[in-house]
Design an enzyme around this catalytic site. Structure first.
Site, PDB file in Angstrom:
ATOM      1  N   SER A 115      43.682  41.843  43.557  1.00  0.00           N
ATOM      2  CA  SER A 115      44.185  43.061  42.928  1.00  0.00           C
ATOM      3  C   SER A 115      44.500  44.117  43.971  1.00  0.00           C
ATOM      4  O   SER A 115      45.049  45.155  43.645  1.00  0.00           O
ATOM      5  CB  SER A 115      43.166  43.595  41.914  1.00  0.00           C
ATOM      6  OG  SER A 115      41.877  43.556  42.429  1.00  0.00           O
TER       7      SER A 115
ATOM      8  N   HIS B 108      48.045  37.488  38.649  1.00  0.00           N
ATOM      9  CA  HIS B 108      47.064  38.563  38.494  1.00  0.00           C
ATOM     10  C   HIS B 108      46.656  38.713  37.030  1.00  0.00           C
ATOM     11  O   HIS B 108      47.465  39.088  36.180  1.00  0.00           O
ATOM     12  CB  HIS B 108      47.639  39.871  39.055  1.00  0.00           C
ATOM     13  CG  HIS B 108      46.639  40.972  39.076  1.00  0.00           C
ATOM     14  ND1 HIS B 108      46.918  42.252  38.700  1.00  0.00           N
ATOM     15  CD2 HIS B 108      45.314  40.974  39.409  1.00  0.00           C
ATOM     16  CE1 HIS B 108      45.830  42.992  38.806  1.00  0.00           C
ATOM     17  NE2 HIS B 108      44.849  42.241  39.233  1.00  0.00           N
TER      18      HIS B 108
ATOM     19  N   GLU C 177      50.400  39.049  35.414  1.00  0.00           N
ATOM     20  CA  GLU C 177      51.442  39.486  36.351  1.00  0.00           C
ATOM     21  C   GLU C 177      51.740  38.321  37.299  1.00  0.00           C
ATOM     22  O   GLU C 177      50.835  37.833  37.986  1.00  0.00           O
ATOM     23  CB  GLU C 177      50.965  40.702  37.145  1.00  0.00           C
ATOM     24  CG  GLU C 177      50.864  41.961  36.297  1.00  0.00           C
ATOM     25  CD  GLU C 177      50.340  43.175  37.070  1.00  0.00           C
ATOM     26  OE1 GLU C 177      50.786  44.287  36.762  1.00  0.00           O
ATOM     27  OE2 GLU C 177      49.491  43.014  37.966  1.00  0.00           O
TER      28      GLU C 177
ATOM     29  N   ASN D  36      47.871  47.912  38.129  1.00  0.00           N
ATOM     30  CA  ASN D  36      46.915  48.667  38.955  1.00  0.00           C
ATOM     31  C   ASN D  36      47.556  49.861  39.655  1.00  0.00           C
ATOM     32  O   ASN D  36      46.877  50.855  39.929  1.00  0.00           O
ATOM     33  CB  ASN D  36      46.236  47.756  39.973  1.00  0.00           C
ATOM     34  CG  ASN D  36      45.139  46.929  39.327  1.00  0.00           C
ATOM     35  OD1 ASN D  36      44.674  47.250  38.237  1.00  0.00           O
ATOM     36  ND2 ASN D  36      44.720  45.868  39.985  1.00  0.00           N
TER      37      ASN D  36
END
Ligand code: 3HC
Length: 308
Positions: free
Chosen positions: A142, A163, A175, A213
């Protein structure tokens, strides 16, 4: 006590099987065990790799509990159907501490280990030697660049980011992160696998934080700064965002849920890359929580206290 079957599966040699059928997940923590679970739920043969049998045992228990939650949703009060679902799904997951053996016939390796580039380099260097050419590699990082992680391998065309989000069995998004060297075939295989395991995939460049994120972590950090300044109490900040913006969790409880080690490593990585960006300056109380080992829900205390 029921634990994973020790590795020794008769690997399928059928040519008609799906492109990705045998999946190796490296790391049995929160994310790795969730990834192993959703892959097994959709019929993949999964090998979960950890450094020692004790961690595998813990992952086994977590997966069993979470499979029970999924099964309850699917089969309501039908106890036999619940048991069958849990048992059959668990039977598709084997635990291993032997990296080479675990990737011997793997179609896809998903790495979900500690966010440290040197450690990931060591791992992927070894995996590149041990895995057959067909094996696709993915990282669930991440905070690190997929290109940087892939740089130690000779298979950048078969490398990407996958992700996931916590809790993996519940969060619907995946993702799929592209690097310039990634082949179209690899990208399509990642997208097809994401769909097959029940996720909705979005595509993103290898850019810090990807999509979620990059938006979420600055928001969490801003909420922590607001709390540090005493503008509002943690409870009121959380209530505000739940009732005023419709979020399922407030930012302080979400930070506790994600884990302060994870959030801090993301924000510190960005701060190193972009030292002039005020938004990326690590929050003092976040650093303190990590120093004290108060990492959030997983350790029983973060900004709030939890019953273990
Ligand atoms: N496995 C399986 N099922 C689970 C689960 C798990 N780990 N956790 C929760 N569930 C299920 C429960 O069984 C329950 O099912 P039901 O509705 O059929 O009863 C349902 O999810 C709701 O759970 P709870 O009733 O316990 O609690 P909530 O209604 O508060 O939901 C939540 C919990 C799903 C976590 C919700 O609060 C939520 O969506 N929060 C936001 C989470 C989020 O934003 N995650 C992303 C973080 S960022 C990230 O992961 C990226 C990383 O790189 C940092």
């Amino acid at each position: 006590m029921a634990t994973f079957t020790v590795l020794k599966r008769c690997f399928s040699t059928s040519t008609s099987r799906k492109v990705i059928q045998n999946v190796t997940v490296i790391g049995g923590g929160l994310m790795g065990s969730g990834i192993a679970q959703v892959a097994a739920q959709s019929g993949n043969n999964v090998t979960l790799v950890e450094v020692n049998p004790d961690i595998l045992k813990k992952a086994d228990a977590v997966i069993k509990t979470n499979l029970g939650r999924v099964a309850k949703k699917l089969y309501k009060e039908d106890a036999r159907a619940i048991e069958k679902f849990v048992d059959e799904t668990k039977a598709r997951i084997v635990g291993s501490t032997d990296l080479s053996e675990a990737v011997r016939d793997s179609d896809l390796v998903v790495e979900a280990i500690v966010e440290n580039l040197d450690v990931k380099h060591k791992l992927f260097g070894a995996l590149d030697k041990a895995a057959p050419p067909k094996t696709l590699f993915a990282s669930n990082t991440s905070s690190l660049s997929i290109g940087d992680i892939a740089s130690v391998t000779d298979r950048k065309d078969r490398f990407g980011g996958l992700h996931f989000f916590n809790p993996v069995p519940v969060m619907k998004l995946l993702e799929v992160v592209r690097i310039p060297e990634q082949s179209e075939q690899t990208y399509q295989a990642f997208m097809a696998w994401g769909k097959a395991i029940g996720k909705t995939c979005i595509t993103c460049k290898d850019t810090p934080g990807f999509v979620v994120n990059r938006l979420l972590v600055p928001y969490l950090a801003e909420a922590i700064r607001m709390m540090e300044r005493g503008d509002a109490s943690p409870r009121d900040i959380d209530i505000a965002m739940k009732l005023g913006a419709g979020y399922p969790m407030g930012p302080i409880e979400l930070a506790d849920y994600v884990g302060h080690d994870t959030t801090l490593s993301i924000i510190e990585g960005w701060h190193k890359k972009f030292p002039d960006k005020q938004l990326f300056v690590p929050c003092e109380s976040l650093k303190e929580k990590v120093r004290e080992g108060k990492l959030g829900v997983k350790t029983g205390e973060g900004y709030y206290k939890y019953n273990k």
